[in-house]
Design an enzyme around this catalytic site. Structure first.
Site, short mmCIF file in Angstrom:
data_model
loop_
_atom_site.label_atom_id
_atom_site.label_comp_id
_atom_site.label_asym_id
_atom_site.label_seq_id
_atom_site.Cartn_x
_atom_site.Cartn_y
_atom_site.Cartn_z
N HIS A 151 0.83 -0.88 -0.54
CA HIS A 151 -0.17 0.22 0.19
C HIS A 151 1.25 1.28 -0.12
CE1 HIS A 151 -3.17 -2.46 1.06
NE2 HIS A 151 -4.06 -2.24 0.97
N ASN A 182 8.35 -4.19 3.15
CA ASN A 182 6.98 -4.14 3.96
C ASN A 182 6.12 -4.11 4.74
OD1 ASN A 182 3.94 -3.48 2.59
ND2 ASN A 182 3.50 -5.37 2.36
N ASP A 266 11.83 19.26 1.43
CA ASP A 266 13.06 19.99 -0.20
C ASP A 266 13.40 18.73 -0.96
OD1 ASP A 266 12.04 22.96 0.54
OD2 ASP A 266 13.17 23.14 1.99
N GLU A 269 11.73 17.21 -2.66
CA GLU A 269 11.60 17.90 -4.31
C GLU A 269 12.77 17.68 -5.30
OE1 GLU A 269 8.15 21.44 -2.64
OE2 GLU A 269 10.22 21.46 -2.67
N ASP A 275 6.73 19.46 -6.78
CA ASP A 275 6.50 20.38 -5.81
C ASP A 275 5.35 20.50 -5.11
OD1 ASP A 275 6.65 23.16 -4.49
OD2 ASP A 275 5.02 24.06 -6.58
N PHE A 276 5.01 20.57 -3.87
CA PHE A 276 4.38 20.17 -2.76
C PHE A 276 3.71 21.06 -1.79
CE2 PHE A 276 7.53 16.49 -2.46
CZ PHE A 276 6.83 15.44 -3.17
N GLU A 289 8.97 22.64 4.97
CA GLU A 289 10.04 21.58 3.83
C GLU A 289 10.93 21.66 3.76
OE1 GLU A 289 8.77 22.45 0.07
OE2 GLU A 289 6.55 22.27 0.15
#
Length: 420
Positions: A151, A182, A266, A269, A275-276, A289
């Site tokens: 998941h 997992n 960061d 990213e 980009d969050f 970030e």
């Protein structure tokens, strides 16, 4: 007189029967009222859950969905949003919110794995992970391809909503993960974030990403050739407490502390070109970030734990606590080094010292039995606390934990005083 007695008796009996009938009628009335209330409660709960789901999607969009130049299809479900990377036959990212509702585990794991019909190109399916044949005796024979259906947004995060829980088993939310990853370190990270939510009574905005690149291998036996990520990232922000964190883990077994895998949002990213949380104010986004301290994000009973000593920094013949488990059957004296994170003096006078990880997560325990304590020039449970030490002796297995019993102070030296 006899007739009067009979009449009185009949009247009494009639009165009792009438009262009984009245009570039965009242009981039936209250039962019906109870049933009506239960039905109303169920309806109200369903309506409330529907509103909560709508609010989750609204809040996800409010902070900003991940942005990139990838032309992936955006899929919105009841409690999660994802983009499907057709080239890799899995989500590029899945975004959801862990709310305090997880404390109310109303529904059990559904295991209703199925294709995601919202993916226009078709999602991965069961045959991408394993095949099932029905034998002549009616039994099923499974032919697995060696990977768990891992998941991305964990099902346990949705156990308060039957609908959201069920949707977490869509194959668009699955990625091929090694079983030892997992079921162990990845599951531990998921548990830690839920524990954080409950401990802080807050909500977490979470984005989970398989790190996808052109050089990843694929499950060749599967019908859709699903890509096998080498690493996974999970990022989270807590707006209530102004905290942010990212975890980057290899798709492999690990006994390392969760804090070993922390990094900044960061950095994720830069790694993914995504980009969050772009709808947050620049000041808040930049602050959240850039954070890297994972201490607040791990369970309370792990706060004092430390990473094992780098084995490459140890002299020949010295080992760290992660290596101790491989020495339990040698029956030879070895030297194990680590940091004393917890000690205990039992009621019988025995002393137990845990290196690197405290009880109940101990990975290596040193025992000094009561009759041997006199052989130490100090109180071991007090003097050794917080010090990095090297202990020499035979390693045994005690209820699954590598352990060593020592008899005198010469068996323990401070790390800085070890032989080079």
């Amino acid at each position: 007189m006899k007739k009067l007695f009979i009449c009185s008796l009949l009247f009494f009996c009639f009165t009792i029967i009438s009262k009984a009938q009245t009570l039965n009628e009242q009981i039936q009335t209250y039962k019906q009222e109870q049933k009506n209330l239960e039905q109303k409660l169920t309806t109200t709960k369903n309506q409330l859950d529907s509103l909560k789901l709508l609010k989750i999607i609204e809040d996800l969009n409010a902070v900003g969905l991940p942005k990139s130049d990838f032309k992936d299809e955006v899929i919105t479900h009841s409690a999660m949003i994802l983009t499907y990377a057709e080239e890799f036959e899995q989500a590029r990212w899945v975004m959801h919110i862990i709310t305090p509702d997880i404390a109310q585990t109303s529904f059990g794991r559904s295991n209703d794995f199925r294709e995601d019909e919202k993916v226009s190109t078709g999602s991965a399916k069961q045959e991408d992970y394993f095949l099932v044949d029905t034998l002549e005796n009616g039994k099923l024979e499974y032919d697995g391809f060696g990977y768990d259906r891992g998941h991305l947004a964990p099902s346990a995060d949705f156990r308060w909503s039957e609908k959201a829980l069920s949707e977490s088993f869509l194959y668009s939310n699955m990625s091929p993960q090694k079983a030892e990853f997992n079921r162990e370190v990845w599951a531990h990270l998921e548990d830690a974030l839920r524990a954080y939510v409950i401990k802080n009574n807050t909500s977490l905005y979470v984005v989970t990403l398989p790190i996808l690149s052109q050089d990843v291998q694929k499950i060749e036996r599967g019908v859709n050739k699903v890509a096998i990520p080498k690493r996974y990232a999970k990022i989270a922000i807590d707006l209530k407490n102004s905290r942010g964190i990212a975890f980057l883990l290899p798709n492999a077994a690990s006994t390392s502390l969760l804090t070993t895998f922390t990094t900044s949002i960061d950095e994720i990213e830069k790694l993914t070109q995504i980009d969050f949380f772009s709808n947050l104010s620049d000041e808040l986004e930049n602050r959240l970030e850039s954070m890297t301290d994972g201490k607040e994000w791990i369970p309370s009973d792990e706060q004092q734990d430390v990473a094992a000593i780098d084995p490459m920094s140890l002299p020949k013949g010295y080992f760290n606590t992660n290596q101790a488990k491989y020495k339990t059957k040698s029956n030879k004296k070895v030297t194990i080094c680590g940091t004393v994170v917890s000690t205990k003096l039992s009621s019988k006078g025995n002393i137990f010292i845990n290196l690197d990880r405290a009880f109940p997560n101990q990975v290596f325990t040193v025992s000094i039995f009561a009759d041997k304590v006199k052989n130490f020039p100090y109180k071991p449970e007090e003097y050794l606390k917080g010090k990095t030490i090297c202990v020499t002796g035979k390693v045994s297995d005690y209820n699954g934990t590598p352990s060593m019993s020592v008899e005198n102070g010469k068996s323990i030296v401070l790390y800085e005083e070890k032989e080079e």
